[in-house]
Design a protein around this motif. Sequence first.
Motif, PDB file in Angstrom:
ATOM      1  N   MET A   1      21.359  -3.017 -27.895  1.00 56.91           N
ATOM      2  CA  MET A   1      22.433  -3.001 -28.997  1.00 56.91           C
ATOM      3  C   MET A   1      23.846  -3.463 -28.390  1.00 56.91           C
ATOM      4  SD  MET A   1      23.455  -0.081 -31.327  1.00 56.91           S
ATOM      5  CE  MET A   1      21.715   0.551 -31.659  1.00 56.91           C
ATOM      6  N   ILE A   2      24.206  -2.611 -27.412  1.00 63.10           N
ATOM      7  CA  ILE A   2      25.549  -2.999 -26.799  1.00 63.10           C
ATOM      8  C   ILE A   2      25.495  -3.753 -25.548  1.00 63.10           C
ATOM      9  CG2 ILE A   2      27.602  -2.006 -26.295  1.00 63.10           C
ATOM     10  CD1 ILE A   2      26.981   0.574 -28.027  1.00 63.10           C
ATOM     11  N   THR A   3      26.069  -4.789 -25.572  1.00 61.70           N
ATOM     12  CA  THR A   3      26.082  -5.606 -24.192  1.00 61.70           C
ATOM     13  C   THR A   3      27.437  -5.728 -23.752  1.00 61.70           C
ATOM     14  OG1 THR A   3      24.310  -7.035 -25.178  1.00 61.70           O
ATOM     15  CG2 THR A   3      25.443  -7.791 -23.072  1.00 61.70           C
ATOM     16  N   ASP A   4      27.682  -5.198 -22.307  1.00 64.94           N
ATOM     17  CA  ASP A   4      28.962  -5.595 -21.915  1.00 64.94           C
ATOM     18  C   ASP A   4      29.276  -6.786 -21.525  1.00 64.94           C
ATOM     19  OD1 ASP A   4      29.991  -2.994 -21.325  1.00 64.94           O
ATOM     20  OD2 ASP A   4      28.348  -2.926 -19.812  1.00 64.94           O
ATOM     21  N   VAL A  10      29.840  -6.792 -26.749  1.00 62.41           N
ATOM     22  CA  VAL A  10      29.152  -7.375 -27.749  1.00 62.41           C
ATOM     23  C   VAL A  10      28.120  -6.423 -28.402  1.00 62.41           C
ATOM     24  CG1 VAL A  10      27.480  -9.552 -28.599  1.00 62.41           C
ATOM     25  CG2 VAL A  10      29.392  -9.799 -26.950  1.00 62.41           C
ATOM     26  N   ILE A  11      28.070  -6.204 -29.818  1.00 59.93           N
ATOM     27  CA  ILE A  11      27.157  -5.483 -30.490  1.00 59.93           C
ATOM     28  C   ILE A  11      26.497  -5.979 -31.290  1.00 59.93           C
ATOM     29  CG2 ILE A  11      27.062  -3.325 -31.907  1.00 59.93           C
ATOM     30  CD1 ILE A  11      29.797  -2.516 -30.750  1.00 59.93           C
ATOM     31  N   ALA A  12      25.121  -5.646 -31.307  1.00 63.65           N
ATOM     32  CA  ALA A  12      24.095  -6.195 -32.512  1.00 63.65           C
ATOM     33  C   ALA A  12      24.050  -5.421 -33.782  1.00 63.65           C
ATOM     34  CB  ALA A  12      22.678  -6.316 -31.913  1.00 63.65           C
ATOM     35  N   VAL A  13      24.378  -6.183 -34.833  1.00 65.44           N
ATOM     36  CA  VAL A  13      24.280  -5.501 -36.046  1.00 65.44           C
ATOM     37  C   VAL A  13      23.426  -6.232 -37.212  1.00 65.44           C
ATOM     38  CG1 VAL A  13      25.980  -5.349 -38.100  1.00 65.44           C
ATOM     39  CG2 VAL A  13      27.075  -5.258 -35.603  1.00 65.44           C
ATOM     40  N   ARG A  28      18.981   0.388 -36.927  1.00 71.31           N
ATOM     41  CA  ARG A  28      17.835   0.000 -37.145  1.00 71.31           C
ATOM     42  C   ARG A  28      17.250  -1.073 -36.248  1.00 71.31           C
ATOM     43  NH1 ARG A  28      16.830  -1.644 -43.317  1.00 71.31           N
ATOM     44  NH2 ARG A  28      17.142   0.357 -43.562  1.00 71.31           N
ATOM     45  N   ASP A  29      16.319  -1.169 -35.613  1.00 70.10           N
ATOM     46  CA  ASP A  29      15.542  -2.194 -34.909  1.00 70.10           C
ATOM     47  C   ASP A  29      16.535  -2.520 -33.826  1.00 70.10           C
ATOM     48  OD1 ASP A  29      13.167  -2.040 -36.475  1.00 70.10           O
ATOM     49  OD2 ASP A  29      14.174  -3.785 -37.998  1.00 70.10           O
ATOM     50  N   ASP A  30      17.284  -1.375 -33.208  1.00 71.95           N
ATOM     51  CA  ASP A  30      18.196  -1.698 -32.063  1.00 71.95           C
ATOM     52  C   ASP A  30      19.360  -2.400 -32.502  1.00 71.95           C
ATOM     53  OD1 ASP A  30      18.499  -1.147 -29.551  1.00 71.95           O
ATOM     54  OD2 ASP A  30      18.056  -2.919 -28.611  1.00 71.95           O
TER      55      ASP A  30
END
Length: 98
Positions: A1-4, A10-13, A28-30
Amino acid sequence: MITDVPGGVVIAVRVIPRAGRSGLAGTRDDALLVRLAAAPVDGAANAQLIEVLAAAFAVPRRQVTLVAGDRARQKRLRFDGLTRAQAEAVVAAAASRG
């Protein structure tokens, strides 16, 4: 979900447009789940998404950039100047509310 990434994260939304009101709604769903009152027309939902996330993560709007998913419900947003620990704290708070 969170990437450095260099200089931020960067965050998945996952977006739910046309909701009753805008705000973070858990995970929801990572991915971070965000409800938006705006409809996905002419970029209105993406603009509101950046506003909502900038307020939730306490950063200026200019530090939030849509990286992927311009026309999709699954999106990736870059937050400049935000550490992984800061992002995880906001996501954890949203997950406990949602």
